[in-house]
Design a protein around this motif. Sequence first.
Motif, PDB file in Angstrom:
ATOM      1  N   ALA A  21       0.836  -1.207   0.000  1.00  0.00           N
ATOM      2  CA  ALA A  21       0.000   0.000   0.000  1.00  0.00           C
ATOM      3  C   ALA A  21       0.872   1.258   0.000  1.00  0.00           C
ATOM      4  O   ALA A  21       0.595   2.215  -0.734  1.00  0.00           O
ATOM      5  CB  ALA A  21      -0.930  -0.002   1.214  1.00  0.00           C
ATOM      6  N   LEU A  22       1.946   1.256   0.800  1.00  0.00           N
ATOM      7  CA  LEU A  22       2.824   2.428   0.875  1.00  0.00           C
ATOM      8  C   LEU A  22       3.626   2.600  -0.410  1.00  0.00           C
ATOM      9  O   LEU A  22       3.912   3.727  -0.831  1.00  0.00           O
ATOM     10  CB  LEU A  22       3.765   2.298   2.080  1.00  0.00           C
ATOM     11  CG  LEU A  22       3.089   2.318   3.460  1.00  0.00           C
ATOM     12  CD1 LEU A  22       4.116   2.141   4.562  1.00  0.00           C
ATOM     13  CD2 LEU A  22       2.307   3.607   3.679  1.00  0.00           C
ATOM     14  N   ALA A  23       3.991   1.464  -1.037  1.00  0.00           N
ATOM     15  CA  ALA A  23       4.729   1.543  -2.309  1.00  0.00           C
ATOM     16  C   ALA A  23       3.866   2.169  -3.402  1.00  0.00           C
ATOM     17  O   ALA A  23       4.383   2.824  -4.316  1.00  0.00           O
ATOM     18  CB  ALA A  23       5.195   0.154  -2.728  1.00  0.00           C
ATOM     19  N   ASP A  24       2.539   1.984  -3.309  1.00  0.00           N
ATOM     20  CA  ASP A  24       1.619   2.535  -4.295  1.00  0.00           C
ATOM     21  C   ASP A  24       1.179   3.966  -3.972  1.00  0.00           C
ATOM     22  O   ASP A  24       0.431   4.581  -4.735  1.00  0.00           O
ATOM     23  CB  ASP A  24       0.359   1.653  -4.397  1.00  0.00           C
ATOM     24  CG  ASP A  24       0.662   0.299  -5.027  1.00  0.00           C
ATOM     25  OD1 ASP A  24       1.682   0.203  -5.738  1.00  0.00           O
ATOM     26  OD2 ASP A  24      -0.107  -0.653  -4.803  1.00  0.00           O
ATOM     27  N   TYR A  25       1.627   4.485  -2.826  1.00  0.00           N
ATOM     28  CA  TYR A  25       1.230   5.822  -2.385  1.00  0.00           C
ATOM     29  C   TYR A  25       2.022   6.880  -3.149  1.00  0.00           C
ATOM     30  O   TYR A  25       3.241   6.778  -3.290  1.00  0.00           O
ATOM     31  CB  TYR A  25       1.480   5.936  -0.879  1.00  0.00           C
ATOM     32  CG  TYR A  25       1.242   7.294  -0.273  1.00  0.00           C
ATOM     33  CD1 TYR A  25      -0.028   7.872  -0.288  1.00  0.00           C
ATOM     34  CD2 TYR A  25       2.270   7.989   0.347  1.00  0.00           C
ATOM     35  CE1 TYR A  25      -0.244   9.116   0.285  1.00  0.00           C
ATOM     36  CE2 TYR A  25       2.067   9.223   0.931  1.00  0.00           C
ATOM     37  CZ  TYR A  25       0.812   9.783   0.900  1.00  0.00           C
ATOM     38  OH  TYR A  25       0.592  11.012   1.468  1.00  0.00           O
ATOM     39  N   SER A  26       1.344   7.900  -3.634  1.00  0.00           N
ATOM     40  CA  SER A  26       2.003   8.895  -4.489  1.00  0.00           C
ATOM     41  C   SER A  26       2.549  10.085  -3.714  1.00  0.00           C
ATOM     42  O   SER A  26       3.213  10.951  -4.296  1.00  0.00           O
ATOM     43  CB  SER A  26       1.015   9.398  -5.557  1.00  0.00           C
ATOM     44  OG  SER A  26      -0.105  10.021  -4.936  1.00  0.00           O
ATOM     45  N   GLY A  27       2.270  10.158  -2.396  1.00  0.00           N
ATOM     46  CA  GLY A  27       2.712  11.296  -1.608  1.00  0.00           C
ATOM     47  C   GLY A  27       4.073  11.081  -0.955  1.00  0.00           C
ATOM     48  O   GLY A  27       4.865  10.239  -1.371  1.00  0.00           O
ATOM     49  N   THR A  28       4.328  11.868   0.089  1.00  0.00           N
ATOM     50  CA  THR A  28       5.593  11.852   0.821  1.00  0.00           C
ATOM     51  C   THR A  28       5.418  11.049   2.104  1.00  0.00           C
ATOM     52  O   THR A  28       4.377  11.145   2.768  1.00  0.00           O
ATOM     53  CB  THR A  28       6.028  13.294   1.154  1.00  0.00           C
ATOM     54  OG1 THR A  28       6.076  14.048  -0.054  1.00  0.00           O
ATOM     55  CG2 THR A  28       7.386  13.317   1.833  1.00  0.00           C
ATOM     56  N   ILE A  29       6.444  10.257   2.482  1.00  0.00           N
ATOM     57  CA  ILE A  29       6.366   9.433   3.684  1.00  0.00           C
ATOM     58  C   ILE A  29       7.572   9.723   4.578  1.00  0.00           C
ATOM     59  O   ILE A  29       8.716   9.742   4.115  1.00  0.00           O
ATOM     60  CB  ILE A  29       6.337   7.930   3.343  1.00  0.00           C
ATOM     61  CG1 ILE A  29       5.165   7.592   2.429  1.00  0.00           C
ATOM     62  CG2 ILE A  29       6.273   7.086   4.620  1.00  0.00           C
ATOM     63  CD1 ILE A  29       5.163   6.157   1.914  1.00  0.00           C
ATOM     64  N   ILE A  30       7.297   9.925   5.860  1.00  0.00           N
ATOM     65  CA  ILE A  30       8.343   9.977   6.892  1.00  0.00           C
ATOM     66  C   ILE A  30       8.047   8.831   7.840  1.00  0.00           C
ATOM     67  O   ILE A  30       6.993   8.807   8.488  1.00  0.00           O
ATOM     68  CB  ILE A  30       8.323  11.321   7.654  1.00  0.00           C
ATOM     69  CG1 ILE A  30       8.547  12.485   6.684  1.00  0.00           C
ATOM     70  CG2 ILE A  30       9.377  11.332   8.753  1.00  0.00           C
ATOM     71  CD1 ILE A  30       8.344  13.858   7.317  1.00  0.00           C
ATOM     72  N   VAL A  31       8.942   7.842   7.920  1.00  0.00           N
ATOM     73  CA  VAL A  31       8.671   6.648   8.721  1.00  0.00           C
ATOM     74  C   VAL A  31       9.830   6.342   9.658  1.00  0.00           C
ATOM     75  O   VAL A  31      10.979   6.227   9.226  1.00  0.00           O
ATOM     76  CB  VAL A  31       8.347   5.429   7.816  1.00  0.00           C
ATOM     77  CG1 VAL A  31       9.443   5.171   6.786  1.00  0.00           C
ATOM     78  CG2 VAL A  31       8.105   4.170   8.653  1.00  0.00           C
ATOM     79  N   ALA A  32       9.524   6.258  10.959  1.00  0.00           N
ATOM     80  CA  ALA A  32      10.512   5.840  11.966  1.00  0.00           C
ATOM     81  C   ALA A  32      10.240   4.378  12.272  1.00  0.00           C
ATOM     82  O   ALA A  32       9.114   4.008  12.632  1.00  0.00           O
ATOM     83  CB  ALA A  32      10.368   6.681  13.230  1.00  0.00           C
TER      84      ALA A  32
END
Length: 563
Positions: free
Chosen positions: A514-525
């Motif tokens: 799902a995150l790989a298909d997300y077109s926005g910006t991700i900040i993940v800890a």
Amino acid sequence: MGFLMDLIGTLLRVNNLTYRYSSQDRNLLEKVSFTIGLKEKIGIVGPNGSGKSTLIKILVGELTDFEGNIEKPKCDLKIGYLPQDVSRDSDRILLEEVKAALPEVYKVEKNLRVLEKRLENDVDTEVLRDYGELLSKYETIEGFQLEEKIKKALSKLGFTKDDMKRNYNKLSGGEKTRVELAKILLEEPDLLILDEPTNHLDINSLEWLEEYLRRYKGTILVTSHDRYFLNKVVTSILELRDGKSTIYSGNYSFYIYERNLKEKQAWEKYEEQNRKIKKMEREAKRRKIWAKRKEKEKIGAKDKGFITHRAAKLAKRAKAVETRIKQMIEEEKVNKPAVEKQIRVKLETARHSGKIVLDVCELSKSFGDRILFNSLNFTIIRGKTIGIIGPNGSGKTTLIRILLGEIPADSGFIRWRTNIKIGYHAQEQENLNMENTILTEVKRENSDETFVRIVLGCLKFSQKRVYEKIKNISIGERVKVSLAKVLASQPDVLILDEPTNHLDVHVREALENALADYSGTIIVASHDRYLIKKLADEILEINGKETKYFPGSYSELKSKVEL
């Protein structure tokens, strides 16, 4: 170390093990059979609720009301067991608690201290002789090296020098689990049985544990949702699914390859059978049609006997084909593969922001004398994924809360793009209404029920389960609901703090998709290196001494460090 002789070959054999909890209407484990070889390292995998922890509890003797049998060698088998949840109490300080795990050394050391006190008051010849004998024994059992070994193990598992003097009962659940892990490793049993040992470890501790277990001379049986860990440590995989067990040789990656190949072959076999059946059904139908035509032809025909015979023959052949179809279904039936349907959803942002999403300049934060980060600078570009890594307590969550405006920085500034929508997933699910159903709770973020159901399907919620109340589901499922809310809100930026905590491997894979298909910006800890490796374009490493911003993937960072 009490390792068994190589000549034994097999350490433990499980035969047709079946188990059902009294509250269940079906068997949790159904005729599970496998063998644990000497010095083998086996990883147990399967969805939440598939029976992994139950199987371990049976093997260590905590559950005894099972069917089937477990064969163990006649000689003593020394087992070290780490459960998921540690509930024991002790008034000892941490260092003494770990020493007590090695009773022989601990007893000799205590007797030495007693004799030393007696010798302070009076140098008695007999006491001096006893002291010399005990001291010699202490050297033989490597007592002098023990304290250093204990301190090293505890240090590698995230404890400081000051922690060694803390009372065991004052430790958190996660800290107690790490102490119990240190004790078991130092005992060096023949068979290590570890139930989710990576749950409370940061990346540094994980890497140390991986190397320790990789070199371990005994046998290991371990359950873990950490795929990176399984790849490094295990030599075979035991999969539990729908009550059944399957053994795969190799590490986790090889297991995934073999499982996917097996599922593909099962589908091919099933589809081939369906093609054969349809072909035979068409043949039978064709012969029946011919038979009916011949029956019609005999009306007005001169040789009615020949036509009747011909029609009967065709009808008989059609019946034979139908019989063969029935026989195939009964005797050679290939069942439809029980493989979960993979649901993917394209997650779009609510709006497109400009190129630069976030500017961080000269950001600093301390708590007392402890500096978390100092003069931190970085810029995040739209569409990028930033992975934040570092030891427990290094300041990852603090940085996230500063970015969200929940707590102030000591100095520096942050500048978000204007009109940006942020979706935030915290480690603790504080924003869930426990009285709502899963579906109702997620619809608070997006009223489009069709889209919400697709998002829930991506995270492995079945159509029926979406009507369950939040208060009645597990911690792992509440994490999934929290993630579903964030994803369904369609933000410009996703900020995720340890999003894979409490999730099984299959849900982690679904979340990654799902995150790989997300077109926005991700900040993940995250401590989940598999997720960071797969998704992160850039790495921010906070380690308490210095903070590094690396403009590349996790694999590139590791390669650079190892050079």
